[in-house]
Design a protein around this motif. Structure first.
Motif, short mmCIF file in Angstrom:
data_model
loop_
_atom_site.label_atom_id
_atom_site.label_comp_id
_atom_site.label_asym_id
_atom_site.label_seq_id
_atom_site.Cartn_x
_atom_site.Cartn_y
_atom_site.Cartn_z
N ALA A 119 21.19 -20.75 23.34
CA ALA A 119 21.22 -21.16 24.75
C ALA A 119 20.01 -20.57 25.47
O ALA A 119 19.13 -19.97 24.87
N SER A 120 19.96 -20.73 26.77
CA SER A 120 18.83 -20.19 27.54
C SER A 120 19.34 -19.64 28.86
O SER A 120 20.50 -19.85 29.23
N LYS A 121 18.49 -18.93 29.56
CA LYS A 121 18.89 -18.38 30.85
C LYS A 121 19.18 -19.47 31.87
O LYS A 121 19.95 -19.28 32.78
N ALA A 122 18.51 -20.62 31.72
CA ALA A 122 18.77 -21.77 32.58
C ALA A 122 19.46 -22.84 31.72
O ALA A 122 18.81 -23.72 31.19
N PRO A 123 20.78 -22.76 31.55
CA PRO A 123 21.46 -23.61 30.58
C PRO A 123 21.41 -25.08 30.95
O PRO A 123 21.48 -25.46 32.12
N ASN A 124 21.30 -25.91 29.95
CA ASN A 124 21.27 -27.36 30.13
C ASN A 124 22.13 -27.98 29.04
O ASN A 124 21.75 -28.03 27.88
N LEU A 125 23.33 -28.43 29.42
CA LEU A 125 24.28 -28.95 28.46
C LEU A 125 23.73 -30.19 27.75
O LEU A 125 23.93 -30.37 26.54
N LYS A 126 23.00 -31.03 28.47
CA LYS A 126 22.48 -32.25 27.86
C LYS A 126 21.50 -31.93 26.75
O LYS A 126 21.48 -32.59 25.70
N VAL A 127 20.67 -30.90 26.94
CA VAL A 127 19.71 -30.49 25.90
C VAL A 127 20.45 -29.98 24.66
O VAL A 127 20.09 -30.31 23.52
N ILE A 128 21.52 -29.21 24.87
CA ILE A 128 22.30 -28.70 23.75
C ILE A 128 22.90 -29.86 22.94
O ILE A 128 22.84 -29.89 21.71
N ILE A 129 23.45 -30.84 23.65
CA ILE A 129 24.08 -31.97 22.97
C ILE A 129 23.03 -32.85 22.30
O ILE A 129 23.26 -33.41 21.22
N GLU A 130 21.84 -32.96 22.89
CA GLU A 130 20.76 -33.70 22.24
C GLU A 130 20.45 -33.09 20.87
O GLU A 130 20.25 -33.79 19.88
N ARG A 131 20.47 -31.78 20.80
CA ARG A 131 20.15 -31.10 19.54
C ARG A 131 21.24 -31.35 18.50
O ARG A 131 20.95 -31.43 17.30
N LEU A 132 22.49 -31.47 18.94
CA LEU A 132 23.57 -31.77 18.00
C LEU A 132 23.43 -33.19 17.45
O LEU A 132 23.69 -33.42 16.26
N ASP A 146 26.38 -34.73 32.59
CA ASP A 146 26.95 -33.82 31.60
C ASP A 146 28.22 -34.42 30.99
O ASP A 146 28.46 -34.32 29.78
N GLU A 147 29.02 -35.05 31.84
CA GLU A 147 30.27 -35.66 31.36
C GLU A 147 29.98 -36.78 30.36
O GLU A 147 30.66 -36.93 29.34
N ASP A 148 28.94 -37.57 30.67
CA ASP A 148 28.56 -38.65 29.75
C ASP A 148 28.09 -38.07 28.42
O ASP A 148 28.40 -38.60 27.35
N ALA A 149 27.34 -36.97 28.47
CA ALA A 149 26.85 -36.34 27.24
C ALA A 149 28.01 -35.86 26.38
O ALA A 149 28.02 -36.03 25.16
N ILE A 150 29.02 -35.25 27.02
CA ILE A 150 30.19 -34.77 26.28
C ILE A 150 30.94 -35.94 25.66
O ILE A 150 31.39 -35.89 24.51
N TYR A 151 31.09 -37.03 26.42
CA TYR A 151 31.78 -38.22 25.91
C TYR A 151 31.05 -38.78 24.69
O TYR A 151 31.68 -39.12 23.67
N GLN A 152 29.72 -38.87 24.79
CA GLN A 152 28.93 -39.39 23.66
C GLN A 152 29.05 -38.47 22.45
O GLN A 152 29.10 -38.92 21.30
N LEU A 153 29.10 -37.15 22.70
CA LEU A 153 29.25 -36.19 21.61
C LEU A 153 30.60 -36.37 20.91
O LEU A 153 30.69 -36.36 19.68
N GLU A 154 31.64 -36.54 21.70
CA GLU A 154 32.97 -36.76 21.14
C GLU A 154 32.97 -38.01 20.25
O GLU A 154 33.52 -38.01 19.14
N GLU A 177 29.48 -21.24 31.41
CA GLU A 177 30.90 -21.20 31.08
C GLU A 177 31.68 -22.42 31.57
O GLU A 177 32.59 -22.91 30.89
N SER A 178 31.31 -22.94 32.75
CA SER A 178 32.02 -24.13 33.24
C SER A 178 31.72 -25.35 32.37
O SER A 178 32.59 -26.19 32.14
N LEU A 179 30.50 -25.44 31.86
CA LEU A 179 30.14 -26.55 30.98
C LEU A 179 30.85 -26.43 29.64
O LEU A 179 31.26 -27.43 29.05
N ILE A 180 30.99 -25.20 29.14
CA ILE A 180 31.73 -24.97 27.90
C ILE A 180 33.18 -25.41 28.07
O ILE A 180 33.77 -26.06 27.20
N GLU A 181 33.76 -25.08 29.22
CA GLU A 181 35.14 -25.44 29.48
C GLU A 181 35.32 -26.96 29.52
O GLU A 181 36.29 -27.50 28.98
N LYS A 182 34.37 -27.66 30.12
CA LYS A 182 34.42 -29.13 30.16
C LYS A 182 34.42 -29.69 28.73
O LYS A 182 35.15 -30.62 28.41
#
Length: 720
Positions: A119-132, A146-154, A177-182
């Motif tokens: 992760a990074s000090k300035a977290p970006n959920l979409k970047v993390i999911i892109e890497r997955l 972010d919600e769309d990224a999580i849906y696509q990941l699922e 942490e809020s993005l992890i919870e989502k």
């Protein structure tokens, strides 16, 4: 009948080796891809593959048995979806989590659904999911939210199988942490293992607080570092005891301090203890204050050249592999090194003191003189923090190194307030994130000799203040974002009259202006994982004395390059050319023979290259040729014998070659040929002519166990 079977077997083996080489080529690219964090990119039909593997543990591990058991139970249990390992920097959180992820019970449960992301000090959920998505080899969608990224990941996980998922997020800061919870709410099959210096209230129930090492384990780890032979020494036990207790059970401190005192007389040990008793630090965290104070005193034993080397590493972002060639460019450009050998020696010295790690991704790289493209440096983020702290001890306008990190468009206050103020820094590093808009504030940097730009935005405009950097000798531009960054305002480089070296990494360059071609002092230019083909197609040499002092060009992993750029053949001063791992390069034109001063030519890993031009015989000064792993290379030019200066050839993996031209018998000065068993026999008939030739054969064991993947080959396919 036997002859027919033998022939068929040869065809089959040849075909299988070509497949194996393709697989190995991908593996090699993935090794190289690891070096650039979020930049990891392979140009293939489905995008990226394998970039989120959990790294192996390569350090000594002491005292983690209980912690591994407890964290493993949290991971494999059906309880909380998020498991957090929390501790201050330098305690071994990441090492512990890596061990857990490689545990056989964990791998048995999650199979190949274990993913590692820093992760990074300035977290970006979409970047993390892109890497997955990259890791799985899927084309990365354009995420709207972010919600769309999580849906696509699922959806992607559902397509890849029914196994549960373990996502290892390393070095998480507040804000994620809020993005992890989502993610856990939307994907019930996912388990997330987090390492962080922070304790998150939301995940307090499943947080494991990693304890510092016990005195017994701390002593064992320290002795391993300070007395590597057998753990014994003439240093009095009371001195060892005080040093170990002073490190407070921090594994990183124990290793670094132990290495710094290794082989030193007891007087140095006593001085270290005295310095600790007087040490002060500006860091607010008590735990970090203690460890940084101790680590800082460990630097006191460094010679000035090693200290400078250590501090220069702070110019690159944390949690990224640093290419050794980037460091060499810095130090050679500043006349601190001649050919890179001194730089590598400095890095290895710092490695012995646990201040960094040196990683080599090509097994035979050490055999190739002055070739360091496969050497990288990694460093614990706390050690980078220490380097930045050391750099900041001087007043800002008096510092030799200026390390600047910009989030969004928030420039440091001192920059805005002192736009017209002169700064004395020789090395400047400016890091910006994907939100940066390239709206630069002016700054006066008349003495800067090295500028490092660490970028992430897809479009990046070079700062206008570049044109006033009369003393700039080295420019390094590296993109750490997901997609290539298109660089704008390239003509500004034409103002850099003192520039000696330019390094571009993971960027798109759409044009090369005449202003760059007039840089009279430029010695080296590098393109690593860049998109450059269009720029070279547009380039027409219109200046009579193009780049008169340019002696080296490096083009590595540039997969849009299909043919060697004709305009480069006009650079008559060129002595060293590396076009490596360019997997779409097919042809090199006959104008190549114009490079009459070329001494070193590297073409290894150009897997689609069909042949070398006949004009290569004009390169009378060529003394080194590396064409290893050019698996489609079917013949060598008949003019090979005209290379009267050739001393060394590397040709491992050139399985497409069935014979050598007769003219190679004229290579009377050829001394070394690095080959494998498949190509070594080609030289047997010529050894009677080449009296000085030494044939070095790599007897690599070709393992075909991977055939269980289910390849079905017909005889016709084999013969093809």
């Amino acid at each position: 009948m036997m002859e027919s079977l033998r022939t068929s077997s040869i065809f089959l083996l040849s075909y299988l080796k070509r497949i194996l080489e393709k697989v190995n080529g991908i593996d090699g690219r993935l090794e190289r891809i690891e070096t650039i964090g979020k930049r990891e990119r392979v140009c293939s039909g489905n995008g990226l593959v394998g970039c989120c593997e959990v790294p192996e543990v390569r350090v000594s591990v002491v005292g983690f048995e209980e912690a591994v058991r407890e964290v493993k139970m949290l991971v494999v249990s059906g309880g909380e979806q998020v498991v957090v390992v929390s501790a201050p920097g330098g305690c071994g959180k990441t090492t512990l989590a890596k061990i857990v992820c490689h545990d056989e019970d964990v791998t048995g449960m999650f199979k190949d659904n274990i993913f590692f992301v820093t992760a990074s000090k300035a977290p970006n959920l979409k970047v993390i999911i892109e890497r997955l998505f990259e890791h799985r080899g899927f084309k990365v969608p354009e995420f709207q939210t972010d919600e769309d990224a999580i849906y696509q990941l699922e959806s992607m996980f559902k397509r890849t199988g029914a196994n549960p998922i373990l996502l290892f997020l390393d070095d998480v800061w507040s804000g994620l942490e809020s993005l992890i919870e989502k993610m856990t709410i939307q994907i019930p099959e996912i388990k997330i293992l987090v390492t962080s210096r922070i304790v998150f209230p939301r995940f307090k129930k499943s947080t494991y607080k990693l304890k510092l090492l016990s005195y017994k384990d701390a002593m064992a780890l320290f002795r391993h570092s300070a007395f590597p032979q057998d753990g014994s020494s003439s240093i009095p036990d009371d001195l060892v005891d005080k040093i170990v207790r002073g490190c407070g059970g921090f594994p990183l401190a124990l290793e670094v301090v132990g290495r710094s005192l290794c082989g030193k007389p007891k007087e140095i040990w006593k001085r270290t203890l005295k310095e600790w008793s007087q040490g002060e630090s500006i860091f607010s965290s008590k735990s970090n204050k203690e460890i940084l104070t101790h680590l800082q005193t460990s630097l006191n034993s460094l010679e000035e050249r090693y200290m400078d080397c250590f501090l220069d590493l702070a110019a690159f972002p944390e949690d990224q592999r640093i290419p050794a060639t980037a460091l060499i460019d810095m130090w050679v450009g500043l006349n601190l090194d001649e050919d890179g050998g001194g730089a590598i020696a400095n890095l290895l010295e710092l490695s012995t003191r646990s201040l960094l790690d040196v990683v080599v991704t090509r097994k035979d790289a050490s055999e190739i003189s002055s070739y360091y493209n496969e050497h990288f440096v990694t460093q614990h983020d706390l050690l980078r923090e220490l380097a930045i702290h050391q750099c900041s001890l001087e007043l800002i306008d008096k510092r030799k190194r200026l390390i600047i990190e910009i989030e969004g468009n928030d420039f440091p206050r001192w920059w805005i307030e002192r736009e017209q103020h002169l700064f004395c820094a020789r090395l400047v590093s400016i890091s910006t994130d994907e939100k940066f808009s390239s709206n630069w504030h002016d700054i006066q940097l008349p003495e800067v000799e090295v500028l490092v730009l660490n970028i992430q935005a897809r479009n990046y405009t070079l700062p206008q203040f570049l044109e006033k950097m009369d003393q700039l000798k080295v420019l390094i531009i590296t993109n750490y974002g997901f997609s290539s960054s298109e660089i704008h305002s390239i003509p500004l480089l034409g103002y850099l009259s003192s520039l000696k070296r330019i390094r571009f990494e993971h960027v798109l360059i759409s044009s090369i202006g005449d202003s760059i071609l007039k840089l009279r002092n430029l010695r080296k230019i590098s393109f690593i994982m860049c998109e450059i083909a269009e720029a070279f197609r547009k380039c027409t040499i219109s200046v009579p004395d193009v780049l008169p002092n340019l002696s080296e060009i490096v083009i590595d992993y540039c997969n849009d390059l299909v043919e060697f750029p004709l305009c480069l053949c006009e650079i008559r001063s060129l002595e060293e050319l590396s076009i490596t791992n360019c997997h779409e390069l097919v042809t090199i034109g006959e104008d190549f023979g114009k490079l009459e001063n070329l001494k070193v030519l590297r073409l290894h890993g150009c897997t689609e290259l069909l042949e070398l031009p006949e004009s290569i015989g004009s390169l009378k000064k060529l003394n080194f040729l590396d064409m290893s792993d050019c698996i489609r290379l079917s013949k060598l030019p008949g003019q090979m014998g005209d290379l009267c200066g050739l001393r060394e050839i590397h040709m491992r993996g050139c399985w497409g070659l069935s014979e050598l031209p007769l003219s190679v018998k004229d290579l009377v000065h050829l001394k070394d040929v690095m080959s494998d068993e498949e190509t070594a026999y080609l030289w047997q008939h010529f050894q009677i002519y080449l009296k000085n030739l030494e044939l070095h054969v790599d007897k690599e064991d070709v393992n075909l166990d991977w055939l269980h993947l289910g390849f079905e080959l017909t005889l016709e396919e084999c013969e093809e």
